[in-house]
Design a protein around this motif. Structure first.
Motif, mmCIF file in Angstrom:
data_model
loop_
_atom_site.group_PDB
_atom_site.id
_atom_site.type_symbol
_atom_site.label_atom_id
_atom_site.label_comp_id
_atom_site.label_asym_id
_atom_site.label_seq_id
_atom_site.Cartn_x
_atom_site.Cartn_y
_atom_site.Cartn_z
ATOM 1 N N GLN A 166 0.754 -1.199 0.031
ATOM 2 C CA GLN A 166 -0.145 -0.137 0.133
ATOM 3 C C GLN A 166 0.803 1.264 0.005
ATOM 4 O O GLN A 166 1.900 1.382 0.408
ATOM 5 C CB GLN A 166 -0.830 0.177 1.404
ATOM 6 C CG GLN A 166 -1.922 -1.319 1.601
ATOM 7 C CD GLN A 166 -2.690 -1.089 0.153
ATOM 8 O OE1 GLN A 166 -3.863 -0.689 0.289
ATOM 9 N NE2 GLN A 166 -2.654 -2.225 -0.747
ATOM 10 N N TRP A 174 -9.796 1.620 3.867
ATOM 11 C CA TRP A 174 -10.089 0.428 3.145
ATOM 12 C C TRP A 174 -11.408 -0.276 3.869
ATOM 13 O O TRP A 174 -11.858 0.301 4.831
ATOM 14 C CB TRP A 174 -8.919 -0.579 3.977
ATOM 15 C CG TRP A 174 -7.579 -0.455 3.544
ATOM 16 C CD1 TRP A 174 -6.655 -0.866 2.433
ATOM 17 C CD2 TRP A 174 -6.525 0.561 4.157
ATOM 18 N NE1 TRP A 174 -5.628 -0.378 2.295
ATOM 19 C CE2 TRP A 174 -5.342 0.515 3.282
ATOM 20 C CE3 TRP A 174 -6.597 1.332 5.402
ATOM 21 C CZ2 TRP A 174 -4.146 1.096 3.833
ATOM 22 C CZ3 TRP A 174 -5.604 1.849 5.898
ATOM 23 C CH2 TRP A 174 -4.443 1.704 4.978
ATOM 24 N N GLU B 56 -6.664 -2.203 -3.751
ATOM 25 C CA GLU B 56 -6.961 -3.495 -3.563
ATOM 26 C C GLU B 56 -6.115 -4.549 -4.461
ATOM 27 O O GLU B 56 -6.282 -5.665 -4.543
ATOM 28 C CB GLU B 56 -8.310 -3.838 -3.488
ATOM 29 C CG GLU B 56 -8.936 -3.183 -2.459
ATOM 30 C CD GLU B 56 -10.616 -3.642 -1.852
ATOM 31 O OE1 GLU B 56 -10.998 -3.093 -1.222
ATOM 32 O OE2 GLU B 56 -10.765 -4.835 -2.366
#
Lengths: 292, 249
Positions: A166, A174, B56
């Motif tokens: 990340q 998130w 993601e």
């Protein structure tokens, strides 16, 4: 602790010799970060104000461990972690990252301010005052068997999700999926830096699913967290043994000026009264011991 | 002086006390540790301010997807690519002994950190505290002053300044230390509260030092400096234990 306004160091003492409050113009300190939603314990108490805690839990945390944890709410970290969280942080000290500075965060209480949550998707937010690129974020939740008056152990955690590689910004979101739970639980996160550092940050966020927790099952493990001190006169420590002249140096011994000891076959004389500690062996501290 | 930029190896760990984000930032140089000129280094995009959603993409592990096995694996969600700590390559030599950026950074952080500790413990001099607390404070003061002499001496021999510039820390984690606000609160504390507040502040201060020392032990190259770091870790940890005992925990 991080500098907001740098206390004068030696180089700048000329500005105000002898005055602790001789201040330099400062670079505002930034550190790293913590969970802002649901807020971590550090975040909750820093928001209440380190000098003005409002909730019983934050008052207790300050009483147990001082205000520094909340001035430095964004630095609940282990510089040397490198993924070895379970090896370096003992059970009962997860929320405080295993550091004495943050021991107030470990208090096992059922009244930490908690965010209401439900099973299913939850958007969480990390407030990074100094974002670092390329990091891993791991999210956990306590198992239903855990109860808030029990110290938090690694075995109490159930992994939810990890996000690798990340690049957090100042506020990063998130979405994680919360499992079925009732009562009070903890969402635990680990922010592990990957590039250029082994540093990892740890957060405990108290959440409430509503309903009740199971009655805590007594565990054989002794409670590692320290009890909140009561406002009684400060205790006198057990008198430390005084030295025999010329005896072998030993940690825990009180030495007066002029006392002599041997260490590694060499004799030393004490220059400053002190109680010997590990790391203060005579050859290591010429300010305390003079070699004869 | 140009220095060859060592190949970035994931296993090469850098001291994070200053929060440097790349090997290039720890090349060091005459201006002090962590020179951020990063000449020849690829540009690293600055993280944007504001809110965004975490990616993601990249490897993502949910329940049941963890790659490693182990008895407690269900509780572990360890991410990918965590560096194994090891010393970075040297950036200089003095008296035939090599030193690396971690060594420089550790010393440059400890000198001011020790100075702050000395000022903290001197606050005890005109306050009411138990004799044991006063004695410990004085011993911490003299030992840290003496430590700083050794540390500054090394930096001088290496041609490095005693402290890094403020702005070399600002982009990272900042320099650990006490804030004006915290010191003011301590000074303003009532006689009944002063000793406990003092002990809490000093415990935190020494905890920060132990953190910096732990990293230097693993990432430093110069034997004298890594040994100094080991002693900083051991002594501050022992002091914290003593202070917790004095405080009554």
């Amino acid at each position: 602790m991080h500098l907001r306004h740098k206390v004068a160091t030696g180089a700048a003492a000329a500005i105000g010799v002898g005055s602790v409050l001789a201040l330099l113009p400062s670079i505002p300190a930034v550190a790293h970060g913590s969970m802002s939603n649901p807020p971590s314990r550090a975040y909750v108490c820093k928001t209440e104000g380190p000098e003005t805690p409002k909730s019983a839990a934050c008052k207790a945390a300050v009483a147990a461990g001082g205000t520094q944890a909340f001035y430095d709410w964004h630095e609940v970290s282990r510089l040397e972690a490198g993924g070895n969280h379970r090896q370096i942080i003992p059970d009962g000290q997860l929320c405080g990252a295993g550091r004495d500075k943050y021991r107030g965060l470990n208090l096992a209480r059922a009244d930490w301010p908690a965010t209401s949550v439900s099973p299913g998707p939850l958007t969480v937010t990390y407030h990074a005052t100094a974002p670092h690129a390329n990091s891993n974020f791991e999210f956990y939740i306590t198992k239903q068997s855990w109860s808030p008056t029990q110290p938090l152990r690694w075995s109490d955690l159930e992994h939810i999700r990890t996000f690798n590689n990340q690049n957090p910004t100042q506020f990063t979101n998130w979405t994680i999926n919360l499992p079925q739970r009732s009562g009070r639980q903890l969402i635990f996160s680990i922010w592990q830096r990957v590039v250029g550092s082994t540093e990892a940050f740890y957060t405990c966020s108290d959440v409430n699913f509503g309903g009740s927790n199971p009655t805590p099952v007594p565990t054989p493990t002794p409670t590692p967290t320290r009890p909140t001190p009561t406002p009684t006169p400060t205790p006198t420590p057990t008198p430390t043994p005084t030295s025999q002249p010329g005896g072998t140096w030993r940690a825990g011994t009180a030495y007066a000026v002029g006392a002599t000891v041997t260490y590694g076959g060499v004799t030393y004389q004490c220059l400053q009264a002190h109680t010997a500690l590990a790391g203060w062996e005579p050859p290591n501290v010429p300010a305390l011991w003079r070699r004869l | 002086m140009k220095r060859a930029v060592p190949a970035v190896v994931l296993g090469s760990l850098l001291l994070s006390g200053c929060g440097a984000d790349s090997i290039q930032e720890l090349r060091g140089g005459p201006a002090g540790h962590g020179a951020h000129d990063a000449a020849g280094a690829p540009a690293r995009p600055m993280p944007a301010q504001g809110t965004h959603s975490g990616s993601e993409h990249g490897s993502d592990q949910g329940p049941g997807e963890d790659s490693a096995q182990g008895p407690d694996r269900s509780a572990q969600g360890a991410g990918a690519g965590v560096p194994a700590p090891s010393p970075a390559p040297p950036v200089g030599t003095a008296a035939g002994v090599a030193f690396n950026p971690s060594d420089v950074m550790f010393l440059q952080m400890m000198v001011p950190h020790n100075a702050q500790g000395v000022r903290l413990v001197r606050l005890v001099r005109d306050r009411q505290v138990r004799p044991e607390v006063r004695e410990l404070a004085e011993a911490i003061g003299v030992t840290q002053e003496r430590e700083s002499v050794s540390m500054s001496g090394l930096l001088d021999a290496w041609g490095r300044p005693a402290t890094a510039e403020d702005d070399e820390h600002a982009a990272h984690g900042g320099m650990p230390g006490v804030s004006e606000e915290e010191v003011a609160a301590l000074i303003a504390a009532s006689p009944a509260e002063f000793e406990r507040r003092f002990l809490d502040m000093l415990i935190a201060q020494q905890d920060d030092a132990a953190q910096m020392a732990k990293v230097e032990v693993v990432t430093g190259l110069h034997p004298e400096v890594t040994e100094m770091a080991r002693l900083v870790d051991v002594s501050r940890t022992a002091q914290i234990a003593r202070m917790l005992t004095l405080r009554g925990k």
